[in-house]
Design a protein around this motif. Structure first.
Motif, PDB file in Angstrom:
ATOM      1  N   PRO A 266       0.872  -1.305  -0.021  1.00 26.85           N
ATOM      2  CA  PRO A 266      -0.044   0.092   0.011  1.00 26.85           C
ATOM      3  C   PRO A 266       0.766   1.347  -0.020  1.00 26.85           C
ATOM      4  CG  PRO A 266      -0.093  -1.172   2.150  1.00 26.85           C
ATOM      5  CD  PRO A 266       0.576  -2.014   1.163  1.00 26.85           C
ATOM      6  N   ASN A 267       1.977   1.241   0.142  1.00 22.21           N
ATOM      7  CA  ASN A 267       2.876   2.377   0.386  1.00 22.21           C
ATOM      8  C   ASN A 267       3.605   2.539  -0.983  1.00 22.21           C
ATOM      9  OD1 ASN A 267       2.437   2.859   3.000  1.00 22.21           O
ATOM     10  ND2 ASN A 267       3.995   1.649   3.586  1.00 22.21           N
ATOM     11  N   THR A 268       3.510   1.627  -1.895  1.00 14.60           N
ATOM     12  CA  THR A 268       3.983   2.074  -3.296  1.00 14.60           C
ATOM     13  C   THR A 268       2.921   2.703  -4.120  1.00 14.60           C
ATOM     14  OG1 THR A 268       5.422  -0.018  -3.231  1.00 14.60           O
ATOM     15  CG2 THR A 268       4.800   0.818  -5.362  1.00 14.60           C
ATOM     16  N   LYS A 269       3.165   3.964  -4.439  1.00  8.55           N
ATOM     17  CA  LYS A 269       2.138   4.889  -4.931  1.00  8.55           C
ATOM     18  C   LYS A 269       2.964   5.671  -6.251  1.00  8.55           C
ATOM     19  CE  LYS A 269      -0.668   5.304  -0.892  1.00  8.55           C
ATOM     20  NZ  LYS A 269      -2.008   4.736  -1.269  1.00  8.55           N
ATOM     21  N   TYR A 270       1.980   5.917  -7.269  1.00  8.47           N
ATOM     22  CA  TYR A 270       2.303   6.632  -8.273  1.00  8.47           C
ATOM     23  C   TYR A 270       1.462   7.823  -8.506  1.00  8.47           C
ATOM     24  CZ  TYR A 270       5.588   2.710  -9.012  1.00  8.47           C
ATOM     25  OH  TYR A 270       6.720   1.848  -8.691  1.00  8.47           O
ATOM     26  N   VAL A 289       8.605   8.435 -13.367  1.00 11.24           N
ATOM     27  CA  VAL A 289       8.927   6.966 -13.485  1.00 11.24           C
ATOM     28  C   VAL A 289       8.282   6.489 -15.021  1.00 11.24           C
ATOM     29  CG1 VAL A 289       9.064   6.525 -11.067  1.00 11.24           C
ATOM     30  CG2 VAL A 289       6.764   6.216 -12.358  1.00 11.24           C
ATOM     31  N   THR A 290       7.389   7.018 -15.371  1.00  9.11           N
ATOM     32  CA  THR A 290       7.019   6.792 -16.717  1.00  9.11           C
ATOM     33  C   THR A 290       5.808   7.653 -17.321  1.00  9.11           C
ATOM     34  OG1 THR A 290       6.034   4.834 -18.115  1.00  9.11           O
ATOM     35  CG2 THR A 290       4.784   5.352 -15.991  1.00  9.11           C
ATOM     36  N   THR A 291       5.566   7.632 -18.601  1.00 19.03           N
ATOM     37  CA  THR A 291       4.767   8.707 -19.307  1.00 19.03           C
ATOM     38  C   THR A 291       3.754   7.951 -20.215  1.00 19.03           C
ATOM     39  OG1 THR A 291       6.161   9.123 -20.917  1.00 19.03           O
ATOM     40  CG2 THR A 291       6.397  10.532 -18.997  1.00 19.03           C
ATOM     41  N   PHE A 292       2.679   8.478 -20.505  1.00 25.80           N
ATOM     42  CA  PHE A 292       1.808   7.929 -21.168  1.00 25.80           C
ATOM     43  C   PHE A 292       1.162   8.913 -22.218  1.00 25.80           C
ATOM     44  CE2 PHE A 292       1.672   4.930 -17.643  1.00 25.80           C
ATOM     45  CZ  PHE A 292       1.645   3.594 -18.129  1.00 25.80           C
ATOM     46  N   GLN A 293       1.080   8.560 -23.361  1.00 28.11           N
ATOM     47  CA  GLN A 293       0.651   9.349 -24.484  1.00 28.11           C
ATOM     48  C   GLN A 293      -1.092   9.113 -24.457  1.00 28.11           C
ATOM     49  OE1 GLN A 293       1.924  11.781 -26.796  1.00 28.11           O
ATOM     50  NE2 GLN A 293       3.988  11.195 -25.725  1.00 28.11           N
ATOM     51  N   LYS A 294      -1.670  10.144 -24.701  1.00 27.19           N
ATOM     52  CA  LYS A 294      -3.162  10.046 -24.459  1.00 27.19           C
ATOM     53  C   LYS A 294      -3.731   8.862 -25.704  1.00 27.19           C
ATOM     54  CE  LYS A 294      -7.442  12.906 -25.323  1.00 27.19           C
ATOM     55  NZ  LYS A 294      -7.787  14.361 -25.818  1.00 27.19           N
ATOM     56  N   GLN A 306      -0.833   2.762 -26.763  1.00 25.11           N
ATOM     57  CA  GLN A 306      -0.234   4.086 -26.039  1.00 25.11           C
ATOM     58  C   GLN A 306      -0.430   3.540 -24.452  1.00 25.11           C
ATOM     59  OE1 GLN A 306      -2.471   4.583 -28.697  1.00 25.11           O
ATOM     60  NE2 GLN A 306      -1.935   6.482 -29.248  1.00 25.11           N
ATOM     61  N   LEU A 307      -1.075   2.300 -24.282  1.00 22.96           N
ATOM     62  CA  LEU A 307      -1.533   1.784 -22.839  1.00 22.96           C
ATOM     63  C   LEU A 307      -0.468   0.442 -22.733  1.00 22.96           C
ATOM     64  CD1 LEU A 307      -4.858   2.463 -21.932  1.00 22.96           C
ATOM     65  CD2 LEU A 307      -2.912   3.620 -21.050  1.00 22.96           C
ATOM     66  N   ASP A 308       0.686   0.301 -23.527  1.00 21.61           N
ATOM     67  CA  ASP A 308       1.431  -0.756 -23.515  1.00 21.61           C
ATOM     68  C   ASP A 308       1.633  -1.386 -22.001  1.00 21.61           C
ATOM     69  OD1 ASP A 308       4.835   0.085 -23.444  1.00 21.61           O
ATOM     70  OD2 ASP A 308       3.320   1.618 -23.812  1.00 21.61           O
ATOM     71  N   ALA A 309       1.762  -2.706 -21.595  1.00 15.12           N
ATOM     72  CA  ALA A 309       2.147  -2.880 -20.234  1.00 15.12           C
ATOM     73  C   ALA A 309       3.115  -3.915 -20.134  1.00 15.12           C
ATOM     74  CB  ALA A 309       0.688  -3.546 -19.576  1.00 15.12           C
ATOM     75  N   PRO A 310       4.492  -3.435 -20.337  1.00 13.91           N
ATOM     76  CA  PRO A 310       5.572  -4.422 -20.030  1.00 13.91           C
ATOM     77  C   PRO A 310       5.626  -5.426 -18.957  1.00 13.91           C
ATOM     78  CG  PRO A 310       6.524  -2.143 -19.776  1.00 13.91           C
ATOM     79  CD  PRO A 310       4.933  -2.098 -20.129  1.00 13.91           C
ATOM     80  N   ASN A 311       6.275  -6.490 -18.664  1.00 16.03           N
ATOM     81  CA  ASN A 311       6.366  -7.122 -17.301  1.00 16.03           C
ATOM     82  C   ASN A 311       7.287  -6.775 -16.793  1.00 16.03           C
ATOM     83  OD1 ASN A 311       5.665  -9.462 -15.814  1.00 16.03           O
ATOM     84  ND2 ASN A 311       6.546 -11.027 -16.784  1.00 16.03           N
ATOM     85  N   ASP A 312       6.971  -5.565 -16.050  1.00  8.96           N
ATOM     86  CA  ASP A 312       7.976  -5.013 -15.320  1.00  8.96           C
ATOM     87  C   ASP A 312       7.281  -4.759 -13.783  1.00  8.96           C
ATOM     88  OD1 ASP A 312       6.566  -2.576 -15.849  1.00  8.96           O
ATOM     89  OD2 ASP A 312       8.387  -1.776 -16.655  1.00  8.96           O
ATOM     90  N   LEU A 313       7.937  -3.982 -12.972  1.00  6.76           N
ATOM     91  CA  LEU A 313       7.412  -3.591 -11.853  1.00  6.76           C
ATOM     92  C   LEU A 313       6.881  -1.977 -11.549  1.00  6.76           C
ATOM     93  CD1 LEU A 313       9.692  -5.647  -9.442  1.00  6.76           C
ATOM     94  CD2 LEU A 313       7.396  -6.352 -10.270  1.00  6.76           C
ATOM     95  N   VAL A 314       7.014  -1.328 -12.698  1.00  8.16           N
ATOM     96  CA  VAL A 314       6.589  -0.018 -12.531  1.00  8.16           C
ATOM     97  C   VAL A 314       5.542   0.304 -13.823  1.00  8.16           C
ATOM     98  CG1 VAL A 314       7.306   2.432 -12.608  1.00  8.16           C
ATOM     99  CG2 VAL A 314       8.639   0.690 -11.612  1.00  8.16           C
ATOM    100  N   ARG A 315       5.926   0.751 -15.119  1.00 11.86           N
ATOM    101  CA  ARG A 315       5.086   0.778 -16.250  1.00 11.86           C
ATOM    102  C   ARG A 315       4.083  -0.071 -16.364  1.00 11.86           C
ATOM    103  NH1 ARG A 315       4.722   4.278 -20.326  1.00 11.86           N
ATOM    104  NH2 ARG A 315       3.352   3.696 -22.302  1.00 11.86           N
ATOM    105  N   GLY A 316       4.201  -1.395 -16.248  1.00  6.01           N
ATOM    106  CA  GLY A 316       3.333  -2.610 -16.423  1.00  6.01           C
ATOM    107  C   GLY A 316       2.067  -2.334 -15.314  1.00  6.01           C
TER     108      GLY A 316
END
Length: 398
Positions: A266-270, A289-294, A306-316
């Motif tokens: 719960p303390n990991t927030k973006y 940490v990451t950006t998203f085009q509209k 524009q909503l790609d979700a790589p198998n990582d621990l931030v952007r995904g």
């Protein structure tokens, strides 16, 4: 030109998320006892007299090779493909008649169990792998065949098996897995009348949603395409979600969207704020940490581009949360995401009506109406770390 969909075993990455980021290669002594194959009981309660054909296709987890499994669970690698694609070997297994069951073996695979009614499916091999059905393309040879599939991964950590509507809603079925204590977990079953209920509701939904329905030339209903494929095939307007997307972008240009992607952290927030055409996410230290085009509507429905979700621990994890919020139309009503209460889903007039209508007709309310329907555990997935048996049951159409 034939749309090529190559089998690249996407389920492994998906199931890492579904399992709460558990490392799939990590096993306990109990998990290591999962045998090389487990039984799958395939039951035909469809009420139809068609011959059923079953296919068990996927990627062998120990080698990464693509191929198919026969009824005994024996793996067969695909031969080399060609350009243009060449016919694949006949991997079909003759399925049970209506009212009957049969048992086949599932190997350690990440793959799909296809089943078709009355006709064998057409699979081809290109130089990059297996060409799967892509019935949003009117020239696909499987366009007028009634079929569906379940997705599964079996490995040393157990079995994950789901019913899926990510690409289409078609022939009804349920999946299950038996635990060592003899209990069985099931999902994917429609309510009585639910199969026709989905199609009737799509027909009554303004805005082109009825155009997702595909029929044979004789009028037989075959399936409803997922909305992303509906956009691709021209049946659904490309801007069907634009009004909601625009309102979200306007809202978070003057306020902050808070994403807490891990329920157990719960303390990991973006924190997301829009600047022009970009939503920037920062961490608690203020670093971007990451950006998203509209996104466009197709990106929302497909959870990609524009909503790609790589198998990582931030952007995904952020992308999955955004994707769920767009599809369920919760981003304007709750600035703290994910919103996991189904009571808040699909309340906006601009929403993923395809997913909404399918969820409404499920006995347990669970479905894979879009790729990240597992956000908040609303997906039609069952798992057991020591599976004794798997089940696929073809259900009645009425």
């Amino acid at each position: 030109m034939l749309a090529l969909r190559k089998f690249l075993a996407p389920l492994v990455a998906t199931l890492v998320f579904a399992a709460g980021f558990t490392a799939l290669g990590t096993t306990s002594p109990a998990e290591a006892a999962v045998p090389a194959t487990i039984p799958l009981t395939f039951t035909n309660n469809s009420g139809r007299g068609d011959q059923i054909y079953i296919y068990n296709l996927g990627t062998q987890l120990t080698t990464g090779r693509q191929g198919w499994a026969d009824a005994n669970g024996t793996f067969h690698a695909w031969p080399a493909g060609g350009n243009p694609p060449i016919p694949a070997p006949d991997a079909s297994i003759a399925g049970p008649a209506n009212g009957q069951s049969m048992t086949i073996r599932l190997p350690k695979f990440s793959g799909r169990v296809y089943f078709s009614y009355g006709q064998k499916l057409v699979f081809k091999l290109t130089t990059g792998g297996l060409v799967q059905p892509a019935v949003q393309n009117p020239t696909d040879p499987n366009r007028n065949i009634l079929f569906n599939w379940s997705e599964y991964t079996l490995n040393d950590a157990g079995l994950w098996i789901n019913s899926t509507q990510v690409d289409m809603f078609s022939a009804p079925y349920a999946v299950g897995v038996k635990s060592p204590n003899g209990s069985t977990k099931t999902t994917g079953r429609l309510k009585p009348g639910g199969y026709n209920g989905v199609f009737n509701s799509l027909r009554g939904q303004p805005g082109g949603w009825a155009n997702l329905i595909q029929t044979r030339p004789d009028g037989t209903v075959l399936r409803a395409l997922a909305p992303g494929h509906g956009i691709e095939s021209g049946g659904l307007p490309a801007g069907v979600m634009n009004d909601y997307i625009n309102r979200v972008w306007a809202r978070y240009s003057t306020s902050t969207l808070t994403v807490t992607p891990f329920a157990n952290q719960p303390n990991t927030k973006y924190f997301g704020r829009v600047s022009g055409n970009v939503m920037n996410f920062t961490n608690s230290s203020g670093a971007v940490v990451t950006t998203f085009q509209k996104p466009d509507s197709d990106s929302v429905f497909g959870c990609y581009k524009q909503l790609d979700a790589p198998n990582d621990l931030v952007r995904g994890p952020i992308s999955r949360t955004l994707c769920a919020g767009f599809n369920r139309s919760t981003l304007l009503t709750n600035p703290n995401q994910p919103d996991t209460s189904s009571a808040n889903f699909y309340r906006n007039a601009v929403t993923n009506h395809y997913a909404r209508l399918i969820h409404a007709q499920m006995v347990d309310g669970k479905a894979y109406g879009f790729a990240f329907d597992d956000v908040g555990a609303h997906e039609s997935l069952v798992h057991d770390g020591d599976p004794q048996q798997a089940y696929i049951t073809l259900d009645p159409f009425n």
